[in-house]
Design a protein around this motif. Sequence first.
Motif, PDB file in Angstrom:
ATOM      1  N   PRO A 181      12.774   2.115  -3.564  1.00  0.00           N
ATOM      2  CA  PRO A 181      12.102   0.967  -2.937  1.00  0.00           C
ATOM      3  C   PRO A 181      10.926   0.474  -3.785  1.00  0.00           C
ATOM      4  O   PRO A 181      10.335   1.236  -4.550  1.00  0.00           O
ATOM      5  CB  PRO A 181      11.596   1.536  -1.604  1.00  0.00           C
ATOM      6  CG  PRO A 181      12.474   2.698  -1.324  1.00  0.00           C
ATOM      7  CD  PRO A 181      12.832   3.277  -2.658  1.00  0.00           C
ATOM      8  N   GLU A 182      10.621  -0.801  -3.625  1.00  0.00           N
ATOM      9  CA  GLU A 182       9.497  -1.369  -4.386  1.00  0.00           C
ATOM     10  C   GLU A 182       8.201  -1.351  -3.600  1.00  0.00           C
ATOM     11  O   GLU A 182       7.126  -1.489  -4.160  1.00  0.00           O
ATOM     12  CB  GLU A 182       9.846  -2.803  -4.805  1.00  0.00           C
ATOM     13  CG  GLU A 182      10.993  -2.785  -5.806  1.00  0.00           C
ATOM     14  CD  GLU A 182      11.389  -4.144  -6.320  1.00  0.00           C
ATOM     15  OE1 GLU A 182      10.935  -5.155  -5.746  1.00  0.00           O
ATOM     16  OE2 GLU A 182      12.158  -4.172  -7.305  1.00  0.00           O
ATOM     17  N   ARG A 183       8.328  -1.206  -2.289  1.00  0.00           N
ATOM     18  CA  ARG A 183       7.127  -1.275  -1.452  1.00  0.00           C
ATOM     19  C   ARG A 183       7.073  -0.094  -0.477  1.00  0.00           C
ATOM     20  O   ARG A 183       8.083   0.551  -0.207  1.00  0.00           O
ATOM     21  CB  ARG A 183       7.124  -2.573  -0.646  1.00  0.00           C
ATOM     22  CG  ARG A 183       7.124  -3.832  -1.518  1.00  0.00           C
ATOM     23  CD  ARG A 183       6.928  -5.074  -0.653  1.00  0.00           C
ATOM     24  NE  ARG A 183       7.859  -5.093   0.477  1.00  0.00           N
ATOM     25  CZ  ARG A 183       7.664  -5.783   1.603  1.00  0.00           C
ATOM     26  NH1 ARG A 183       6.568  -6.500   1.770  1.00  0.00           N
ATOM     27  NH2 ARG A 183       8.554  -5.755   2.572  1.00  0.00           N
ATOM     28  N   ALA A 184       5.883   0.125   0.037  1.00  0.00           N
ATOM     29  CA  ALA A 184       5.679   1.198   1.009  1.00  0.00           C
ATOM     30  C   ALA A 184       4.547   0.790   1.943  1.00  0.00           C
ATOM     31  O   ALA A 184       3.817  -0.169   1.669  1.00  0.00           O
ATOM     32  CB  ALA A 184       5.307   2.497   0.287  1.00  0.00           C
ATOM     33  N   ILE A 185       4.436   1.524   3.042  1.00  0.00           N
ATOM     34  CA  ILE A 185       3.245   1.422   3.901  1.00  0.00           C
ATOM     35  C   ILE A 185       2.442   2.694   3.680  1.00  0.00           C
ATOM     36  O   ILE A 185       3.018   3.788   3.648  1.00  0.00           O
ATOM     37  CB  ILE A 185       3.626   1.288   5.388  1.00  0.00           C
ATOM     38  CG1 ILE A 185       4.292  -0.077   5.642  1.00  0.00           C
ATOM     39  CG2 ILE A 185       2.396   1.469   6.288  1.00  0.00           C
ATOM     40  CD1 ILE A 185       4.718  -0.312   7.082  1.00  0.00           C
ATOM     41  N   THR A 186       1.153   2.553   3.484  1.00  0.00           N
ATOM     42  CA  THR A 186       0.301   3.743   3.315  1.00  0.00           C
ATOM     43  C   THR A 186      -0.984   3.601   4.123  1.00  0.00           C
ATOM     44  O   THR A 186      -1.482   2.490   4.313  1.00  0.00           O
ATOM     45  CB  THR A 186      -0.058   3.958   1.827  1.00  0.00           C
ATOM     46  OG1 THR A 186      -0.792   5.186   1.682  1.00  0.00           O
ATOM     47  CG2 THR A 186      -0.897   2.824   1.243  1.00  0.00           C
ATOM     48  N   LEU A 187      -1.497   4.731   4.606  1.00  0.00           N
ATOM     49  CA  LEU A 187      -2.882   4.737   5.080  1.00  0.00           C
ATOM     50  C   LEU A 187      -3.753   4.356   3.890  1.00  0.00           C
ATOM     51  O   LEU A 187      -3.431   4.674   2.748  1.00  0.00           O
ATOM     52  CB  LEU A 187      -3.303   6.129   5.576  1.00  0.00           C
ATOM     53  CG  LEU A 187      -2.628   6.708   6.807  1.00  0.00           C
ATOM     54  CD1 LEU A 187      -3.342   8.000   7.228  1.00  0.00           C
ATOM     55  CD2 LEU A 187      -2.614   5.740   7.974  1.00  0.00           C
ATOM     56  N   GLY A 188      -4.884   3.698   4.145  1.00  0.00           N
ATOM     57  CA  GLY A 188      -5.776   3.316   3.060  1.00  0.00           C
ATOM     58  C   GLY A 188      -6.720   4.443   2.661  1.00  0.00           C
ATOM     59  O   GLY A 188      -6.800   5.478   3.341  1.00  0.00           O
ATOM     60  N   VAL A 189      -7.422   4.240   1.569  1.00  0.00           N
ATOM     61  CA  VAL A 189      -8.402   5.239   1.114  1.00  0.00           C
ATOM     62  C   VAL A 189      -9.475   5.435   2.195  1.00  0.00           C
ATOM     63  O   VAL A 189      -9.859   6.577   2.505  1.00  0.00           O
ATOM     64  CB  VAL A 189      -9.054   4.810  -0.219  1.00  0.00           C
ATOM     65  CG1 VAL A 189     -10.153   5.786  -0.619  1.00  0.00           C
ATOM     66  CG2 VAL A 189      -8.010   4.682  -1.329  1.00  0.00           C
ATOM     67  N   ALA A 190      -9.920   4.343   2.802  1.00  0.00           N
ATOM     68  CA  ALA A 190     -10.966   4.464   3.831  1.00  0.00           C
ATOM     69  C   ALA A 190     -10.455   5.242   5.038  1.00  0.00           C
ATOM     70  O   ALA A 190     -11.200   6.033   5.634  1.00  0.00           O
ATOM     71  CB  ALA A 190     -11.460   3.081   4.261  1.00  0.00           C
ATOM     72  N   ASP A 191      -9.190   5.031   5.404  1.00  0.00           N
ATOM     73  CA  ASP A 191      -8.615   5.795   6.535  1.00  0.00           C
ATOM     74  C   ASP A 191      -8.609   7.284   6.215  1.00  0.00           C
ATOM     75  O   ASP A 191      -8.914   8.122   7.071  1.00  0.00           O
ATOM     76  CB  ASP A 191      -7.167   5.349   6.799  1.00  0.00           C
ATOM     77  CG  ASP A 191      -7.069   3.882   7.167  1.00  0.00           C
ATOM     78  OD1 ASP A 191      -7.766   3.476   8.103  1.00  0.00           O
ATOM     79  OD2 ASP A 191      -6.316   3.152   6.498  1.00  0.00           O
ATOM     80  N   ILE A 192      -8.227   7.618   4.986  1.00  0.00           N
ATOM     81  CA  ILE A 192      -8.160   9.023   4.569  1.00  0.00           C
ATOM     82  C   ILE A 192      -9.570   9.635   4.576  1.00  0.00           C
ATOM     83  O   ILE A 192      -9.778  10.744   5.071  1.00  0.00           O
ATOM     84  CB  ILE A 192      -7.504   9.137   3.174  1.00  0.00           C
ATOM     85  CG1 ILE A 192      -6.021   8.744   3.274  1.00  0.00           C
ATOM     86  CG2 ILE A 192      -7.673  10.535   2.592  1.00  0.00           C
ATOM     87  CD1 ILE A 192      -5.321   8.564   1.930  1.00  0.00           C
ATOM     88  N   LEU A 193     -10.531   8.877   4.048  1.00  0.00           N
ATOM     89  CA  LEU A 193     -11.906   9.411   3.971  1.00  0.00           C
ATOM     90  C   LEU A 193     -12.532   9.602   5.349  1.00  0.00           C
ATOM     91  O   LEU A 193     -13.498  10.348   5.491  1.00  0.00           O
ATOM     92  CB  LEU A 193     -12.783   8.482   3.119  1.00  0.00           C
ATOM     93  CG  LEU A 193     -12.507   8.551   1.619  1.00  0.00           C
ATOM     94  CD1 LEU A 193     -13.307   7.478   0.886  1.00  0.00           C
ATOM     95  CD2 LEU A 193     -12.861   9.930   1.057  1.00  0.00           C
TER      96      LEU A 193
END
Length: 248
Positions: A181-193
């Motif tokens: 796949p070319e795209r994904a959904i990810t939690l953001g850096v701020a969400d992780i932090l």
Amino acid sequence: MNAALTPGIEVHASREAACRALAREIAALLHAKPGAVLGLPTGNTPEPLYRELVRLHREERLSFARTRSFNLDEYLGLPAGDPHSFRVRMQQQLFAETDFAPQNVHIPHSDADAEPEVRRYAGSLAAAGGIDLQVLGIGRNGHIGFNEPGSARESRTRVVALAPETRAGAAPSFGGLAHVPERAITLGVADILEARTIRVLAFGKAKAEIVQRMLEGPIGPACPASFLRGHGDLRLLLDAEAAGGLRR
Ligand code: GLP
């Protein structure tokens, strides 16, 4: 938050030993707070952790019945049930082998309409009250989740384009680059932090350079994992090979 904070670095005798230590910490958290929210990664790195959690469930009666989980990321554009999807991998490695309740397990849908799915996923995480303990692997280019190089510290859950090196790395398991796949959904850096506790796993020679950059290089979007150095409850669980590039 203190950007200069030195994270706890643990060098374990093997990846299995590191994963046993982290599994014990997760078990202690769930004992104290059965409804805790875990943030979970996919990839090869956490496989020994999931094996150990399954063992603790079977042999030591660790229960996940009230545990809530949010996966970091998922490919977009794969049909539901695709064996390459992170949902199916998680199901095989952890959820189906333990007593996680299906309604407590959260992973973006790989076949969903992307933007509404981002809003739905971000809303579910907010409703759960955020992540208590986030487990992370690191991509060789410094990505965390699918926050590829260039991701801002303030980035949130969103649709991302996968970096060419990430797609190339996944190509063998997909049977060729054209199928990745070319795209994904990810939690953001701020969400992780925002996770209250962050534990990073990295094993093997192939991760030595990025572990060194993450801990000793400049903090910035060129290496999204470097942003973790600003977190107040961060530990890295490494094996000797992954720690091999560190200067101190
Ligand atoms: C994957 C995931 C990341 C993971 C990383 C490393 O594609 N999106 O969450 O940490 O790449 O993978 P591995 O553990 O297989 O090296």
